[in-house]
Design a protein around this motif. Sequence first.
Motif, PDB file in Angstrom:
ATOM      1  N   LEU A  45      37.976  31.006 -14.624  1.00  0.00           N
ATOM      2  CA  LEU A  45      38.980  30.103 -14.054  1.00  0.00           C
ATOM      3  C   LEU A  45      39.095  28.821 -14.863  1.00  0.00           C
ATOM      4  O   LEU A  45      40.202  28.315 -15.093  1.00  0.00           O
ATOM      5  CB  LEU A  45      38.614  29.789 -12.602  1.00  0.00           C
ATOM      6  CG  LEU A  45      39.541  28.813 -11.869  1.00  0.00           C
ATOM      7  CD1 LEU A  45      40.950  29.381 -11.782  1.00  0.00           C
ATOM      8  CD2 LEU A  45      38.997  28.496 -10.482  1.00  0.00           C
ATOM      9  N   ASP A  46      37.973  28.305 -15.310  1.00  0.00           N
ATOM     10  CA  ASP A  46      37.970  27.090 -16.134  1.00  0.00           C
ATOM     11  C   ASP A  46      38.717  27.315 -17.436  1.00  0.00           C
ATOM     12  O   ASP A  46      39.461  26.455 -17.906  1.00  0.00           O
ATOM     13  CB  ASP A  46      36.533  26.662 -16.401  1.00  0.00           C
ATOM     14  CG  ASP A  46      36.453  25.282 -17.045  1.00  0.00           C
ATOM     15  OD1 ASP A  46      37.466  24.563 -17.046  1.00  0.00           O
ATOM     16  OD2 ASP A  46      35.381  24.925 -17.551  1.00  0.00           O
ATOM     17  N   PHE A  48      41.205  29.464 -18.052  1.00  0.00           N
ATOM     18  CA  PHE A  48      42.649  29.578 -17.839  1.00  0.00           C
ATOM     19  C   PHE A  48      43.260  28.241 -17.435  1.00  0.00           C
ATOM     20  O   PHE A  48      44.360  27.893 -17.896  1.00  0.00           O
ATOM     21  CB  PHE A  48      42.928  30.639 -16.771  1.00  0.00           C
ATOM     22  CG  PHE A  48      42.921  32.040 -17.306  1.00  0.00           C
ATOM     23  CD1 PHE A  48      44.110  32.685 -17.640  1.00  0.00           C
ATOM     24  CD2 PHE A  48      41.740  32.723 -17.491  1.00  0.00           C
ATOM     25  CE1 PHE A  48      44.098  33.972 -18.142  1.00  0.00           C
ATOM     26  CE2 PHE A  48      41.716  34.014 -17.992  1.00  0.00           C
ATOM     27  CZ  PHE A  48      42.912  34.643 -18.325  1.00  0.00           C
ATOM     28  N   SER A  49      42.569  27.485 -16.580  1.00  0.00           N
ATOM     29  CA  SER A  49      43.113  26.193 -16.174  1.00  0.00           C
ATOM     30  C   SER A  49      43.086  25.191 -17.330  1.00  0.00           C
ATOM     31  O   SER A  49      44.015  24.394 -17.494  1.00  0.00           O
ATOM     32  CB  SER A  49      42.313  25.643 -14.981  1.00  0.00           C
ATOM     33  OG  SER A  49      40.948  25.487 -15.328  1.00  0.00           O
ATOM     34  N   ARG A  50      42.047  25.250 -18.146  1.00  0.00           N
ATOM     35  CA  ARG A  50      41.972  24.347 -19.299  1.00  0.00           C
ATOM     36  C   ARG A  50      43.046  24.705 -20.333  1.00  0.00           C
ATOM     37  O   ARG A  50      43.565  23.826 -21.023  1.00  0.00           O
ATOM     38  CB  ARG A  50      40.583  24.415 -19.921  1.00  0.00           C
ATOM     39  CG  ARG A  50      40.281  23.301 -20.903  1.00  0.00           C
ATOM     40  CD  ARG A  50      39.336  22.270 -20.408  1.00  0.00           C
ATOM     41  NE  ARG A  50      38.199  22.678 -19.654  1.00  0.00           N
ATOM     42  CZ  ARG A  50      36.954  22.349 -19.975  1.00  0.00           C
ATOM     43  NH1 ARG A  50      36.701  21.683 -21.076  1.00  0.00           N
ATOM     44  NH2 ARG A  50      35.949  22.650 -19.171  1.00  0.00           N
ATOM     45  N   PHE A  52      45.998  25.751 -19.647  1.00  0.00           N
ATOM     46  CA  PHE A  52      47.251  25.156 -19.166  1.00  0.00           C
ATOM     47  C   PHE A  52      47.334  23.686 -19.560  1.00  0.00           C
ATOM     48  O   PHE A  52      48.391  23.196 -19.977  1.00  0.00           O
ATOM     49  CB  PHE A  52      47.346  25.313 -17.647  1.00  0.00           C
ATOM     50  CG  PHE A  52      48.587  24.716 -17.056  1.00  0.00           C
ATOM     51  CD1 PHE A  52      49.803  25.362 -17.155  1.00  0.00           C
ATOM     52  CD2 PHE A  52      48.541  23.487 -16.404  1.00  0.00           C
ATOM     53  CE1 PHE A  52      50.964  24.819 -16.621  1.00  0.00           C
ATOM     54  CE2 PHE A  52      49.690  22.934 -15.869  1.00  0.00           C
ATOM     55  CZ  PHE A  52      50.904  23.601 -15.972  1.00  0.00           C
ATOM     56  N   LEU A  53      46.213  22.979 -19.453  1.00  0.00           N
ATOM     57  CA  LEU A  53      46.190  21.566 -19.840  1.00  0.00           C
ATOM     58  C   LEU A  53      46.406  21.398 -21.337  1.00  0.00           C
ATOM     59  O   LEU A  53      47.223  20.572 -21.772  1.00  0.00           O
ATOM     60  CB  LEU A  53      44.850  20.948 -19.436  1.00  0.00           C
ATOM     61  CG  LEU A  53      44.535  19.551 -19.997  1.00  0.00           C
ATOM     62  CD1 LEU A  53      45.494  18.512 -19.427  1.00  0.00           C
ATOM     63  CD2 LEU A  53      43.086  19.165 -19.713  1.00  0.00           C
ATOM     64  N   ASN A  56      50.172  23.435 -22.257  1.00  0.00           N
ATOM     65  CA  ASN A  56      51.440  23.139 -21.584  1.00  0.00           C
ATOM     66  C   ASN A  56      51.653  21.665 -21.287  1.00  0.00           C
ATOM     67  O   ASN A  56      52.797  21.229 -21.161  1.00  0.00           O
ATOM     68  CB  ASN A  56      51.528  23.916 -20.265  1.00  0.00           C
ATOM     69  CG  ASN A  56      51.786  25.388 -20.475  1.00  0.00           C
ATOM     70  OD1 ASN A  56      50.963  26.092 -21.040  1.00  0.00           O
ATOM     71  ND2 ASN A  56      52.937  25.869 -20.039  1.00  0.00           N
ATOM     72  N   ASP A 120      32.610  21.502 -24.353  1.00  0.00           N
ATOM     73  CA  ASP A 120      33.738  20.820 -23.721  1.00  0.00           C
ATOM     74  C   ASP A 120      34.355  19.774 -24.631  1.00  0.00           C
ATOM     75  O   ASP A 120      35.530  19.440 -24.477  1.00  0.00           O
ATOM     76  CB  ASP A 120      33.282  20.166 -22.421  1.00  0.00           C
ATOM     77  CG  ASP A 120      32.846  21.183 -21.378  1.00  0.00           C
ATOM     78  OD1 ASP A 120      33.711  21.877 -20.840  1.00  0.00           O
ATOM     79  OD2 ASP A 120      31.639  21.296 -21.130  1.00  0.00           O
ATOM     80  N   ARG A 170      49.546  30.768 -25.312  1.00  0.00           N
ATOM     81  CA  ARG A 170      48.694  30.225 -24.249  1.00  0.00           C
ATOM     82  C   ARG A 170      47.705  31.275 -23.765  1.00  0.00           C
ATOM     83  O   ARG A 170      46.549  30.950 -23.444  1.00  0.00           O
ATOM     84  CB  ARG A 170      49.538  29.731 -23.084  1.00  0.00           C
ATOM     85  CG  ARG A 170      48.730  29.022 -22.000  1.00  0.00           C
ATOM     86  CD  ARG A 170      49.611  28.534 -20.876  1.00  0.00           C
ATOM     87  NE  ARG A 170      50.248  29.647 -20.188  1.00  0.00           N
ATOM     88  CZ  ARG A 170      51.164  29.499 -19.234  1.00  0.00           C
ATOM     89  NH1 ARG A 170      51.545  28.292 -18.881  1.00  0.00           N
ATOM     90  NH2 ARG A 170      51.703  30.551 -18.646  1.00  0.00           N
ATOM     91  N   ALA A 174      43.713  30.937 -23.637  1.00  0.00           N
ATOM     92  CA  ALA A 174      42.988  31.145 -22.387  1.00  0.00           C
ATOM     93  C   ALA A 174      41.852  32.143 -22.571  1.00  0.00           C
ATOM     94  O   ALA A 174      40.744  31.950 -22.058  1.00  0.00           O
ATOM     95  CB  ALA A 174      43.947  31.624 -21.296  1.00  0.00           C
ATOM     96  N   SER A 178      37.983  31.152 -22.109  1.00  0.00           N
ATOM     97  CA  SER A 178      37.211  31.893 -21.112  1.00  0.00           C
ATOM     98  C   SER A 178      36.006  32.570 -21.750  1.00  0.00           C
ATOM     99  O   SER A 178      34.903  32.570 -21.190  1.00  0.00           O
ATOM    100  CB  SER A 178      38.096  32.930 -20.418  1.00  0.00           C
ATOM    101  OG  SER A 178      39.144  32.307 -19.705  1.00  0.00           O
TER     102      SER A 178
END
Length: 208
Positions: A45-46, A48-50, A52-53, A56, A120, A170, A174, A178
């Motif tokens: 999840l981290d 895929f959400s990262r 997007f940041l 996008n 990170d 993207r 991702a 991941s």
Amino acid sequence: MLGIPPSYMISGVVVGLFGTIQAVIEALPVVPDITAELELPLSVLDGFSRAFLLCNLIPPAVTTHASPAISNSPWCLLITSLLMANSGFFFVNMFSMLASTPFTLTTPAELQANGWTTADLWCAPVATALYALLTHAQPFWADAHGLIVAFLGGTTSAKPVEAVDTETARAVCALLLSGLFLGRTVKNFGLWKLFVKVQPKIEKTKVQ
């Protein structure tokens, strides 16, 4: 930094979202312990959400800037990605916000010895650079993409390299993020040891 007003100055949706999440966390009777079973799905999840940041939200803030010196600068794109993705971690660690003691000023882990190796920290500009390279977000990345493909013998100078669509680029970022976070979780919890067959110890007898 780029002359763009913060989102919370335009709409209260983000503030309300974070406030609701904090209220839900405070209402939980027990905070779950950090376990491998919890961290493995959160790593995906981290990622895929990262993505997007980093794909996008950050690149358009630079590439659509009114100043051509900023919108066409690959260095500005990477620095913006590095700062926007890591400023939160930086200030949290600098003021010891996650410690059980009152706020104290300390050196963030990212600035200590080998702090640059933190995933990170460097994954943000790497993912943004990969996205910009595939989508030709700036002229520099389009030229770099062409040079790389030509070096690998994939095209000729008469036929320029086409950009990859944004959704595919993207998705690639991702998957990369991941996989990186999954690998870190496996390493931190020693899960790789489950796949290593332990060799039995053979005692050697001394021959007289």
